[in-house]
Design a protein around this motif. Structure first.
Motif, PDB file in Angstrom:
ATOM      1  N   LYS A  66       0.818  -1.217   0.000  1.00  4.55           N
ATOM      2  CA  LYS A  66       0.000   0.000   0.000  1.00  4.55           C
ATOM      3  C   LYS A  66       0.848   1.262   0.000  1.00  4.55           C
ATOM      4  O   LYS A  66       0.546   2.233  -0.686  1.00  4.55           O
ATOM      5  CB  LYS A  66      -0.931   0.008   1.214  1.00  4.55           C
ATOM      6  N   ASN A  67       1.897   1.245   0.808  1.00  6.35           N
ATOM      7  CA  ASN A  67       2.759   2.414   0.911  1.00  6.35           C
ATOM      8  C   ASN A  67       4.029   2.027   1.652  1.00  6.35           C
ATOM      9  O   ASN A  67       4.112   0.955   2.252  1.00  6.35           O
ATOM     10  CB  ASN A  67       2.049   3.573   1.634  1.00  6.35           C
ATOM     11  N   THR A  68       5.000   2.903   1.600  1.00  3.88           N
ATOM     12  CA  THR A  68       6.236   2.683   2.332  1.00  3.88           C
ATOM     13  C   THR A  68       6.052   3.110   3.797  1.00  3.88           C
ATOM     14  O   THR A  68       5.136   3.852   4.127  1.00  3.88           O
ATOM     15  CB  THR A  68       7.391   3.493   1.717  1.00  3.88           C
ATOM     16  N   GLY A  69       6.938   2.628   4.655  1.00 11.73           N
ATOM     17  CA  GLY A  69       6.942   3.059   6.045  1.00 11.73           C
ATOM     18  C   GLY A  69       6.004   2.323   6.967  1.00 11.73           C
ATOM     19  O   GLY A  69       5.898   2.668   8.141  1.00 11.73           O
ATOM     20  N   ASN A  70       5.306   1.304   6.464  1.00  6.87           N
ATOM     21  CA  ASN A  70       4.397   0.521   7.297  1.00  6.87           C
ATOM     22  C   ASN A  70       5.091  -0.787   7.662  1.00  6.87           C
ATOM     23  O   ASN A  70       5.386  -1.594   6.782  1.00  6.87           O
ATOM     24  CB  ASN A  70       3.098   0.238   6.549  1.00  6.87           C
ATOM     25  N   PRO A  71       5.369  -1.022   8.950  1.00 13.12           N
ATOM     26  CA  PRO A  71       6.132  -2.214   9.347  1.00 13.12           C
ATOM     27  C   PRO A  71       5.459  -3.525   8.984  1.00 13.12           C
ATOM     28  O   PRO A  71       6.130  -4.545   8.819  1.00 13.12           O
ATOM     29  CB  PRO A  71       6.270  -2.061  10.867  1.00 13.12           C
ATOM     30  N   TYR A  72       4.148  -3.509   8.842  1.00 16.85           N
ATOM     31  CA  TYR A  72       3.450  -4.744   8.482  1.00 16.85           C
ATOM     32  C   TYR A  72       3.908  -5.250   7.119  1.00 16.85           C
ATOM     33  O   TYR A  72       4.135  -6.438   6.920  1.00 16.85           O
ATOM     34  CB  TYR A  72       1.942  -4.505   8.471  1.00 16.85           C
ATOM     35  N   PHE A  73       4.072  -4.340   6.173  1.00 18.95           N
ATOM     36  CA  PHE A  73       4.456  -4.744   4.825  1.00 18.95           C
ATOM     37  C   PHE A  73       5.921  -5.138   4.750  1.00 18.95           C
ATOM     38  O   PHE A  73       6.322  -5.872   3.834  1.00 18.95           O
ATOM     39  CB  PHE A  73       4.096  -3.649   3.829  1.00 18.95           C
ATOM     40  N   ASP A  74       6.747  -4.680   5.698  1.00 21.19           N
ATOM     41  CA  ASP A  74       8.130  -5.146   5.758  1.00 21.19           C
ATOM     42  C   ASP A  74       8.169  -6.657   5.961  1.00 21.19           C
ATOM     43  O   ASP A  74       9.003  -7.353   5.375  1.00 21.19           O
ATOM     44  CB  ASP A  74       8.879  -4.455   6.897  1.00 21.19           C
ATOM     45  N   SER A  75       7.258  -7.162   6.783  1.00 16.72           N
ATOM     46  CA  SER A  75       7.194  -8.595   7.023  1.00 16.72           C
ATOM     47  C   SER A  75       6.761  -9.347   5.767  1.00 16.72           C
ATOM     48  O   SER A  75       7.263 -10.437   5.471  1.00 16.72           O
ATOM     49  CB  SER A  75       6.216  -8.903   8.174  1.00 16.72           C
ATOM     50  N   LEU A  76       5.828  -8.768   5.020  1.00 19.88           N
ATOM     51  CA  LEU A  76       5.394  -9.393   3.774  1.00 19.88           C
ATOM     52  C   LEU A  76       6.533  -9.433   2.753  1.00 19.88           C
ATOM     53  O   LEU A  76       6.721 -10.430   2.053  1.00 19.88           O
ATOM     54  CB  LEU A  76       4.205  -8.635   3.197  1.00 19.88           C
ATOM     55  N   VAL A  77       7.285  -8.352   2.665  1.00 23.44           N
ATOM     56  CA  VAL A  77       8.424  -8.314   1.757  1.00 23.44           C
ATOM     57  C   VAL A  77       9.420  -9.417   2.111  1.00 23.44           C
ATOM     58  O   VAL A  77       9.941 -10.124   1.231  1.00 23.44           O
ATOM     59  CB  VAL A  77       9.103  -6.934   1.790  1.00 23.44           C
ATOM     60  N   ALA A  78       9.674  -9.585   3.400  1.00 20.47           N
ATOM     61  CA  ALA A  78      10.594 -10.637   3.836  1.00 20.47           C
ATOM     62  C   ALA A  78      10.072 -12.010   3.435  1.00 20.47           C
ATOM     63  O   ALA A  78      10.847 -12.895   3.049  1.00 20.47           O
ATOM     64  CB  ALA A  78      10.790 -10.562   5.350  1.00 20.47           C
ATOM     65  N   GLY A  79       8.752 -12.197   3.500  1.00 17.72           N
ATOM     66  CA  GLY A  79       8.156 -13.461   3.093  1.00 17.72           C
ATOM     67  C   GLY A  79       8.322 -13.722   1.609  1.00 17.72           C
ATOM     68  O   GLY A  79       8.635 -14.846   1.192  1.00 17.72           O
ATOM     69  N   PHE A  80       8.128 -12.686   0.794  1.00 13.01           N
ATOM     70  CA  PHE A  80       8.356 -12.816  -0.641  1.00 13.01           C
ATOM     71  C   PHE A  80       9.811 -13.179  -0.928  1.00 13.01           C
ATOM     72  O   PHE A  80      10.112 -14.039  -1.762  1.00 13.01           O
ATOM     73  CB  PHE A  80       8.006 -11.510  -1.359  1.00 13.01           C
ATOM     74  N   GLU A  81      10.728 -12.508  -0.227  1.00 12.79           N
ATOM     75  CA  GLU A  81      12.147 -12.760  -0.452  1.00 12.79           C
ATOM     76  C   GLU A  81      12.507 -14.203  -0.118  1.00 12.79           C
ATOM     77  O   GLU A  81      13.226 -14.877  -0.878  1.00 12.79           O
ATOM     78  CB  GLU A  81      12.983 -11.792   0.382  1.00 12.79           C
ATOM     79  N   ASP A  82      12.005 -14.698   1.008  1.00 15.79           N
ATOM     80  CA  ASP A  82      12.281 -16.085   1.407  1.00 15.79           C
ATOM     81  C   ASP A  82      11.704 -17.072   0.403  1.00 15.79           C
ATOM     82  O   ASP A  82      12.355 -18.053   0.023  1.00 15.79           O
ATOM     83  CB  ASP A  82      11.697 -16.360   2.799  1.00 15.79           C
ATOM     84  N   ALA A  83      10.453 -16.811  -0.031  1.00 15.06           N
ATOM     85  CA  ALA A  83       9.804 -17.723  -0.975  1.00 15.06           C
ATOM     86  C   ALA A  83      10.536 -17.740  -2.310  1.00 15.06           C
ATOM     87  O   ALA A  83      10.714 -18.810  -2.916  1.00 15.06           O
ATOM     88  CB  ALA A  83       8.346 -17.323  -1.167  1.00 15.06           C
ATOM     89  N   CYS A  84      10.977 -16.573  -2.769  1.00 18.54           N
ATOM     90  CA  CYS A  84      11.647 -16.520  -4.066  1.00 18.54           C
ATOM     91  C   CYS A  84      13.039 -17.140  -4.021  1.00 18.54           C
ATOM     92  O   CYS A  84      13.517 -17.687  -5.024  1.00 18.54           O
ATOM     93  CB  CYS A  84      11.722 -15.080  -4.558  1.00 18.54           C
ATOM     94  N   LYS A  85      13.680 -17.098  -2.868  1.00 18.82           N
ATOM     95  CA  LYS A  85      14.948 -17.817  -2.738  1.00 18.82           C
ATOM     96  C   LYS A  85      14.718 -19.313  -2.860  1.00 18.82           C
ATOM     97  O   LYS A  85      15.492 -20.029  -3.506  1.00 18.82           O
ATOM     98  CB  LYS A  85      15.585 -17.497  -1.381  1.00 18.82           C
ATOM     99  N   GLU A  86      13.651 -19.778  -2.239  1.00 18.17           N
ATOM    100  CA  GLU A  86      13.334 -21.205  -2.270  1.00 18.17           C
ATOM    101  C   GLU A  86      12.926 -21.658  -3.662  1.00 18.17           C
ATOM    102  O   GLU A  86      13.218 -22.786  -4.075  1.00 18.17           O
ATOM    103  CB  GLU A  86      12.225 -21.502  -1.261  1.00 18.17           C
ATOM    104  N   LEU A  87      12.236 -20.772  -4.408  1.00 17.78           N
ATOM    105  CA  LEU A  87      11.689 -21.145  -5.716  1.00 17.78           C
ATOM    106  C   LEU A  87      12.539 -20.662  -6.884  1.00 17.78           C
ATOM    107  O   LEU A  87      12.191 -20.882  -8.041  1.00 17.78           O
ATOM    108  CB  LEU A  87      10.271 -20.579  -5.857  1.00 17.78           C
ATOM    109  N   ASN A  88      13.634 -19.971  -6.564  1.00 17.72           N
ATOM    110  CA  ASN A  88      14.539 -19.465  -7.600  1.00 17.72           C
ATOM    111  C   ASN A  88      13.826 -18.518  -8.565  1.00 17.72           C
ATOM    112  O   ASN A  88      13.925 -18.644  -9.791  1.00 17.72           O
ATOM    113  CB  ASN A  88      15.184 -20.616  -8.383  1.00 17.72           C
ATOM    114  N   CYS A  89      13.076 -17.575  -8.009  1.00 17.82           N
ATOM    115  CA  CYS A  89      12.468 -16.537  -8.836  1.00 17.82           C
ATOM    116  C   CYS A  89      13.053 -15.179  -8.443  1.00 17.82           C
ATOM    117  O   CYS A  89      13.626 -15.030  -7.365  1.00 17.82           O
ATOM    118  CB  CYS A  89      10.944 -16.531  -8.693  1.00 17.82           C
ATOM    119  N   GLU A  90      12.933 -14.224  -9.316  1.00 19.77           N
ATOM    120  CA  GLU A  90      13.463 -12.889  -9.072  1.00 19.77           C
ATOM    121  C   GLU A  90      12.394 -12.027  -8.405  1.00 19.77           C
ATOM    122  O   GLU A  90      11.257 -11.977  -8.867  1.00 19.77           O
ATOM    123  CB  GLU A  90      13.899 -12.242 -10.386  1.00 19.77           C
TER     124      GLU A  90
END
Length: 272
Positions: free
Chosen positions: A34-58
């Motif tokens: 939704k926007n920058t500066g919201n700590p909730y979305f920081d956690s979602l970003v971390a989840g995307f990063e972890d999933a993409c490492k596991e699945l080898n996606c960019e």
């Protein structure tokens, strides 16, 4: 649980794109919160990063500074022109982005609504990944604040933006619970105000609620930015015994307010 759902959603996207296009390159995914500066979305970003490492996606993240209804449109357009494979978005509006999302999909981009949905506009995305049953969030908030105020007195809601589809879904369910459940017959929703998921505006709106409604017994703020701002206002005003606050917040941001007694209970948002 949400992390597993996120991983599953990304896995299906990777499989669909790789299978359809016989792609040799890694699948590219962009997440637009939704926007920058919201700590909730920081956690979602971390989840995307972890999933993409596991699945080898960019993976990349791009977000507007504010959570206005149309603020995500330039980012969707830019990623469409860039030619990513998947656009995942936590929508700021249920309908303001229909045209640009349709354009992205017409070019073969999969669109995922994440953490919130395009309410009544579901045909403009391919799938949704939601953290909770949205039909239970609003009633749960009413029950929680009701238990704190003895199910009697004036309450108010401090929301995010006027267009936020997740917030509006929850608020509608709150209103319905108050109208239809006899348990809440002595509770009265006197105002719904909007802090736009901005700390300063949320603070101003919370202060105004205390001034405008001197008999206010409770505030519900179903947004991480709003509930933290309201807690700070109640703490500074010394009104923790008079005005009970609940809402949706992350454990880290609400911990000090729980510890000092400003807030009795909130529903924790820790998506991953």
């Amino acid at each position: 649980m949400f992390k597993k759902s996120l991983l599953l959603g990304i896995s299906l996207s990777v499989a669909l794109i790789s299978g359809a296009a016989l792609a040799q390159d890694p699948v590219s995914i962009v997440y637009i919160p939704k926007n920058t500066g919201n700590p909730y979305f920081d956690s979602l970003v971390a989840g995307f990063e972890d999933a993409c490492k596991e699945l080898n996606c960019e993976f990349t993240m791009a977000a507007p500074a504010t959570a206005e209804a149309t603020s995500q449109i330039p980012f969707i357009t830019a990623q469409t022109q860039r030619g990513v494979d998947v656009i995942a978005i936590s929508p700021n509006s249920p309908d303001a982005m229909n045209q640009v999302l349709d354009r992205a999909r017409s070019r073969g981009i999969l669109v995922l609504a994440v953490n919130g949905d395009l309410v009544d506009n579901y045909e403009h995305r391919d799938a949704a990944i939601l953290p909770v049953d949205f039909t239970k969030t609003g009633p749960g908030q009413i029950e929680l604040v009701g238990s704190m105020i003895g199910y009697k007195g004036d309450i108010a809601v401090l929301s995010a933006t006027t267009d936020a589809p997740d917030q509006n879904t929850w608020i509608a369910a709150m209103v319905d619970s108050l109208k239809t459940n006899p348990k809440y017959k002595d509770m009265n929703l006197v105002a719904t105000v909007y802090g736009d998921d901005e700390p300063q505006k949320s603070t101003t709106e919370a202060e105004a609620l205390l001034q405008t409604y001197p008999d206010l017994k409770g505030i519900i703020s179903p947004t991480t930015v709003g509930v933290a701002a309201a807690a700070q206002v109640i703490q500074s005003a010394g009104k923790a015994d008079e005005v009970k606050l609940t809402g949706l917040g992350t454990p880290n941001q609400m911990r000090p307010f729980i510890k000092d007694g400003t807030v009795e209970a909130v529903q924790a948002l820790e998506p991953l």
